[in-house]
Design a protein around this motif. Structure first.
Motif, PDB file in Angstrom:
ATOM      1  N   HIS A  65       3.414   0.326   1.528  1.00 36.13           N
ATOM      2  CA  HIS A  65       2.000   0.537   1.238  1.00 36.13           C
ATOM      3  C   HIS A  65       1.549  -0.419   0.139  1.00 36.13           C
ATOM      4  O   HIS A  65       2.324  -0.767  -0.769  1.00 36.13           O
ATOM      5  N   ALA A  66       0.281  -0.813   0.244  1.00 36.43           N
ATOM      6  CA  ALA A  66      -0.315  -1.697  -0.754  1.00 36.43           C
ATOM      7  C   ALA A  66      -1.715  -1.190  -1.065  1.00 36.43           C
ATOM      8  O   ALA A  66      -2.322  -0.446  -0.279  1.00 36.43           O
ATOM      9  N   ARG A  67      -2.232  -1.647  -2.221  1.00 35.73           N
ATOM     10  CA  ARG A  67      -3.584  -1.261  -2.629  1.00 35.73           C
ATOM     11  C   ARG A  67      -4.411  -2.525  -2.801  1.00 35.73           C
ATOM     12  O   ARG A  67      -3.998  -3.474  -3.467  1.00 35.73           O
ATOM     13  N   THR A  68      -5.571  -2.527  -2.155  1.00 38.78           N
ATOM     14  CA  THR A  68      -6.433  -3.694  -2.167  1.00 38.78           C
ATOM     15  C   THR A  68      -7.285  -3.721  -3.429  1.00 38.78           C
ATOM     16  O   THR A  68      -7.205  -2.831  -4.284  1.00 38.78           O
ATOM     17  N   ALA A  69      -8.121  -4.758  -3.524  1.00 40.97           N
ATOM     18  CA  ALA A  69      -8.949  -4.920  -4.717  1.00 40.97           C
ATOM     19  C   ALA A  69      -9.979  -3.819  -4.863  1.00 40.97           C
ATOM     20  O   ALA A  69     -10.425  -3.540  -5.976  1.00 40.97           O
ATOM     21  N   PHE A 107      -9.404  -0.727  -4.258  1.00 39.53           N
ATOM     22  CA  PHE A 107      -8.638   0.513  -4.464  1.00 39.53           C
ATOM     23  C   PHE A 107      -8.472   1.323  -3.164  1.00 39.53           C
ATOM     24  O   PHE A 107      -8.540   2.539  -3.156  1.00 39.53           O
ATOM     25  N   GLN A 108      -8.244   0.619  -2.076  1.00 39.92           N
ATOM     26  CA  GLN A 108      -7.978   1.256  -0.798  1.00 39.92           C
ATOM     27  C   GLN A 108      -6.524   1.017  -0.419  1.00 39.92           C
ATOM     28  O   GLN A 108      -5.988  -0.079  -0.613  1.00 39.92           O
ATOM     29  N   ASP A 109      -5.910   2.075   0.101  1.00 36.21           N
ATOM     30  CA  ASP A 109      -4.514   1.968   0.521  1.00 36.21           C
ATOM     31  C   ASP A 109      -4.418   1.319   1.899  1.00 36.21           C
ATOM     32  O   ASP A 109      -5.201   1.639   2.809  1.00 36.21           O
ATOM     33  N   ALA A 110      -3.447   0.452   2.038  1.00 41.00           N
ATOM     34  CA  ALA A 110      -3.192  -0.224   3.320  1.00 41.00           C
ATOM     35  C   ALA A 110      -1.695  -0.220   3.574  1.00 41.00           C
ATOM     36  O   ALA A 110      -0.886  -0.305   2.636  1.00 41.00           O
ATOM     37  N   THR A 111      -1.327  -0.134   4.822  1.00 43.73           N
ATOM     38  CA  THR A 111       0.077  -0.130   5.233  1.00 43.73           C
ATOM     39  C   THR A 111       0.395  -1.473   5.873  1.00 43.73           C
ATOM     40  O   THR A 111      -0.314  -1.920   6.793  1.00 43.73           O
ATOM     41  N   VAL A 112       1.447  -2.104   5.402  1.00 41.20           N
ATOM     42  CA  VAL A 112       1.865  -3.407   5.921  1.00 41.20           C
ATOM     43  C   VAL A 112       3.175  -3.219   6.672  1.00 41.20           C
ATOM     44  O   VAL A 112       4.141  -2.655   6.134  1.00 41.20           O
ATOM     45  N   GLN A 113       3.205  -3.697   7.886  1.00 37.48           N
ATOM     46  CA  GLN A 113       4.410  -3.640   8.706  1.00 37.48           C
ATOM     47  C   GLN A 113       4.821  -5.062   9.051  1.00 37.48           C
ATOM     48  O   GLN A 113       4.033  -5.820   9.642  1.00 37.48           O
ATOM     49  N   MET A 114       6.062  -5.416   8.670  1.00 37.04           N
ATOM     50  CA  MET A 114       6.532  -6.777   8.936  1.00 37.04           C
ATOM     51  C   MET A 114       8.022  -6.752   9.234  1.00 37.04           C
ATOM     52  O   MET A 114       8.701  -5.731   9.041  1.00 37.04           O
ATOM     53  N   THR A 115       8.514  -7.900   9.673  1.00 38.46           N
ATOM     54  CA  THR A 115       9.938  -8.058   9.971  1.00 38.46           C
ATOM     55  C   THR A 115      10.394  -9.401   9.400  1.00 38.46           C
ATOM     56  O   THR A 115       9.747 -10.434   9.662  1.00 38.46           O
ATOM     57  N   LEU A 116      11.501  -9.384   8.674  1.00 36.80           N
ATOM     58  CA  LEU A 116      12.078 -10.599   8.116  1.00 36.80           C
ATOM     59  C   LEU A 116      13.340 -10.964   8.884  1.00 36.80           C
ATOM     60  O   LEU A 116      14.147 -10.098   9.221  1.00 36.80           O
ATOM     61  N   THR A 117      13.508 -12.234   9.130  1.00 37.21           N
ATOM     62  CA  THR A 117      14.733 -12.750   9.747  1.00 37.21           C
ATOM     63  C   THR A 117      15.441 -13.630   8.717  1.00 37.21           C
ATOM     64  O   THR A 117      14.857 -14.616   8.226  1.00 37.21           O
ATOM     65  N   PHE A 118      16.680 -13.302   8.400  1.00 34.10           N
ATOM     66  CA  PHE A 118      17.417 -14.037   7.361  1.00 34.10           C
ATOM     67  C   PHE A 118      18.855 -14.224   7.806  1.00 34.10           C
ATOM     68  O   PHE A 118      19.325 -13.595   8.755  1.00 34.10           O
ATOM     69  N   ARG A 119      19.539 -15.085   7.083  1.00 34.15           N
ATOM     70  CA  ARG A 119      20.984 -15.272   7.285  1.00 34.15           C
ATOM     71  C   ARG A 119      21.583 -15.867   6.012  1.00 34.15           C
ATOM     72  O   ARG A 119      20.875 -16.453   5.173  1.00 34.15           O
ATOM     73  N   VAL A 120      22.886 -15.728   5.924  1.00 36.89           N
ATOM     74  CA  VAL A 120      23.631 -16.276   4.779  1.00 36.89           C
ATOM     75  C   VAL A 120      23.984 -17.716   5.104  1.00 36.89           C
ATOM     76  O   VAL A 120      24.708 -17.989   6.065  1.00 36.89           O
ATOM     77  N   VAL A 121      23.445 -18.634   4.313  1.00 39.09           N
ATOM     78  CA  VAL A 121      23.703 -20.058   4.553  1.00 39.09           C
ATOM     79  C   VAL A 121      24.839 -20.594   3.684  1.00 39.09           C
ATOM     80  O   VAL A 121      25.399 -21.658   3.980  1.00 39.09           O
ATOM     81  N   HIS A 137       5.267 -10.370  -2.995  1.00 39.69           N
ATOM     82  CA  HIS A 137       4.357 -11.448  -2.578  1.00 39.69           C
ATOM     83  C   HIS A 137       3.188 -10.892  -1.761  1.00 39.69           C
ATOM     84  O   HIS A 137       2.059 -11.367  -1.889  1.00 39.69           O
ATOM     85  N   ALA A 138       3.442  -9.901  -0.919  1.00 44.25           N
ATOM     86  CA  ALA A 138       2.357  -9.299  -0.150  1.00 44.25           C
ATOM     87  C   ALA A 138       1.386  -8.560  -1.056  1.00 44.25           C
ATOM     88  O   ALA A 138       0.157  -8.642  -0.882  1.00 44.25           O
ATOM     89  N   LEU A 139       1.905  -7.839  -2.044  1.00 44.63           N
ATOM     90  CA  LEU A 139       1.027  -7.117  -2.959  1.00 44.63           C
ATOM     91  C   LEU A 139       0.206  -8.076  -3.818  1.00 44.63           C
ATOM     92  O   LEU A 139      -0.956  -7.802  -4.128  1.00 44.63           O
ATOM     93  N   ASP A 140       0.814  -9.200  -4.205  1.00 47.34           N
ATOM     94  CA  ASP A 140       0.065 -10.178  -4.999  1.00 47.34           C
ATOM     95  C   ASP A 140      -1.157 -10.691  -4.239  1.00 47.34           C
ATOM     96  O   ASP A 140      -2.189 -10.988  -4.850  1.00 47.34           O
ATOM     97  N   LEU A 141      -1.015 -10.783  -2.929  1.00 45.93           N
ATOM     98  CA  LEU A 141      -2.158 -11.247  -2.134  1.00 45.93           C
ATOM     99  C   LEU A 141      -3.176 -10.135  -1.907  1.00 45.93           C
ATOM    100  O   LEU A 141      -4.386 -10.331  -2.071  1.00 45.93           O
ATOM    101  N   ASP A 150     -10.529  -7.386  -0.908  1.00 50.82           N
ATOM    102  CA  ASP A 150     -10.891  -6.024  -0.545  1.00 50.82           C
ATOM    103  C   ASP A 150     -10.334  -5.681   0.827  1.00 50.82           C
ATOM    104  O   ASP A 150      -9.784  -6.538   1.535  1.00 50.82           O
ATOM    105  N   LEU A 151     -10.463  -4.427   1.189  1.00 49.34           N
ATOM    106  CA  LEU A 151      -9.861  -3.952   2.437  1.00 49.34           C
ATOM    107  C   LEU A 151     -10.491  -4.618   3.651  1.00 49.34           C
ATOM    108  O   LEU A 151      -9.785  -5.001   4.591  1.00 49.34           O
ATOM    109  N   ALA A 152     -11.802  -4.747   3.644  1.00 46.55           N
ATOM    110  CA  ALA A 152     -12.477  -5.353   4.798  1.00 46.55           C
ATOM    111  C   ALA A 152     -12.021  -6.788   5.004  1.00 46.55           C
ATOM    112  O   ALA A 152     -11.758  -7.234   6.130  1.00 46.55           O
ATOM    113  N   THR A 153     -11.873  -7.537   3.890  1.00 41.91           N
ATOM    114  CA  THR A 153     -11.407  -8.928   4.006  1.00 41.91           C
ATOM    115  C   THR A 153      -9.967  -8.985   4.494  1.00 41.91           C
ATOM    116  O   THR A 153      -9.597  -9.835   5.312  1.00 41.91           O
ATOM    117  N   ALA A 154      -9.153  -8.070   4.015  1.00 37.70           N
ATOM    118  CA  ALA A 154      -7.753  -8.049   4.454  1.00 37.70           C
ATOM    119  C   ALA A 154      -7.639  -7.735   5.936  1.00 37.70           C
ATOM    120  O   ALA A 154      -6.781  -8.294   6.636  1.00 37.70           O
TER     121      ALA A 154
END
Length: 332
Positions: free
Chosen positions: A62-66, A68-82, A121-125, A130-134
């Motif tokens: 969960h994140a909070r926009t400028a 003060f509205q709550d938003a839910t972010v769903q993402m997937t990261l792909t990583f590996r040990v290099v 990083h997502a919260l910093d953005l 505001d919520l409408a812009t997001a």
């Protein structure tokens, strides 16, 4: 997980093709390979197994926009040990020499590290908009911000972990806020649908009116043409009557003229015939002017005898013949 086979005093390890195995003895690396298979002594060997395949890490936070509205972010990261050696030095990937299982939870530590960094990083953005812009901006700004932040994260680089891809599935507000935000759009869509329906109905009415006007115009045109046809038929009938009367008059005049000429011809013929008969009679009379009466009487009797019916027998008595004979004798 590596397969370890037990033997007296020694053991055999066989790893998978996507696992990098480190074998350290007395502080020195004696085995370091991916898909390795080797013998080791359990009392002196320190083993670490680092997976080098691509890993998927689903995130939901969960994140909070400028505003003060709550938003839910769903993402997937792909990583590996290099860098398996560096990762083994920073995270505990050691395994039990007897079972081949990890002694700790290294993947959970890596997942926690990636989760905290991606969320930061997502919260910093999101805190700057505001919520409408997001919501209207879509998931691309969030994905780009997270991807740039993870690539530039020094901590991940020092751990030997690289993020291959970032996929942001959705940025959604709370249910009641989402319904409130959807209401104007739904009303606008409903208004557009109602307007389209009204326009379609108006167009249908206009088309029906145009069709009715066309039918009425066609009926009027047909009536006008029918009137013209009736008038033309009357003119044609009158013209035919006039022509028939003129032809009858011409025929009557011709017939009268012909009858007059025929009558005149007959009159002339009769007049000529009468004149001829008169001339013949005059000539006949002139020819018998000097003939004796007795001869004339005989000729008359001869003509009379020609016109009398046929006489089968004739009886002459002395009384009839005596005067005739007497006249014949005297004439001689």
């Amino acid at each position: 997980m590596a397969d370890i086979t037990r033997y007296p005093f020694v053991r055999h390890l066989r790893s998978s093709a996507t696992a990098h195995v480190l074998s350290v003895r007395n502080g020195r690396v004696v085995q370091a390979a991916t898909g390795a298979s080797f013998w080791f002594r359990p009392l002196s060997a320190v083993l670490s197994e680092i997976p080098v395949d691509d890993r998927e890490l689903p995130l939901l936070f969960h994140a909070r926009t400028a505003d003060f509205q709550d938003a839910t972010v769903q993402m997937t990261l792909t990583f590996r040990v290099v860098d398996p050696g560096l990762a083994a030095a920073r995270v505990d990937f050691s395994i039990d020499p007897g079972t081949g299982r990890w002694r700790g939870t290294p993947l959970e530590q890596v997942a926690g590290l990636l989760t905290e960094s991606a969320q930061q990083h997502a919260l910093d953005l999101l805190t700057t908009v505001d919520l409408a812009t997001a919501l209207t901006g879509g998931v691309a700004p969030v994905r780009q911000a997270v991807e740039r932040g993870l690539v530039a994260d020094v901590r991940l680089a020092e751990t030997g972990i690289a993020v291959i891809g970032v996929r942001v599935v959705a940025v959604r507000p709370e249910a009641d806020v989402e319904r409130a935000l959807q209401t104007p759009t739904r009303e606008r869509v409903q208004q557009e649908a109602d307007r389209a329906t009204y326009e379609r109905r108006a167009l249908a009415v206009e088309r029906e009116r145009a069709i009715s006007e066309n039918e009425l115009a066609n009926q009027i045109e047909l009536a006008r043409r029918e009137e013209e046809l009736v008038g033309q038929r009357g003119v044609n009938a009158r013209r035919e009557a006039e022509q028939a009367a003129a032809a009858a008059e011409v025929a009557s005049e011709a017939r009268a003229h012909r009858e007059q000429r025929e009558a005149q011809v007959r009159a002339d013929a009769e007049r000529l015939a009468g004149a001829a008969r008169a001339d013949a009679t005059a000539a006949y009379l002139a020819a018998h002017a000097d003939v004796a009466p007795d001869v004339l009487l005989a000729l008359a009797a001869a003509d009379l005898a020609k016109n009398l019916p046929q006489i089968e027998s004739l009886v002459l008595t002395p009384d009839l013949l005596a005067p005739v004979l007497a006249k014949l004798g005297g004439a001689r």
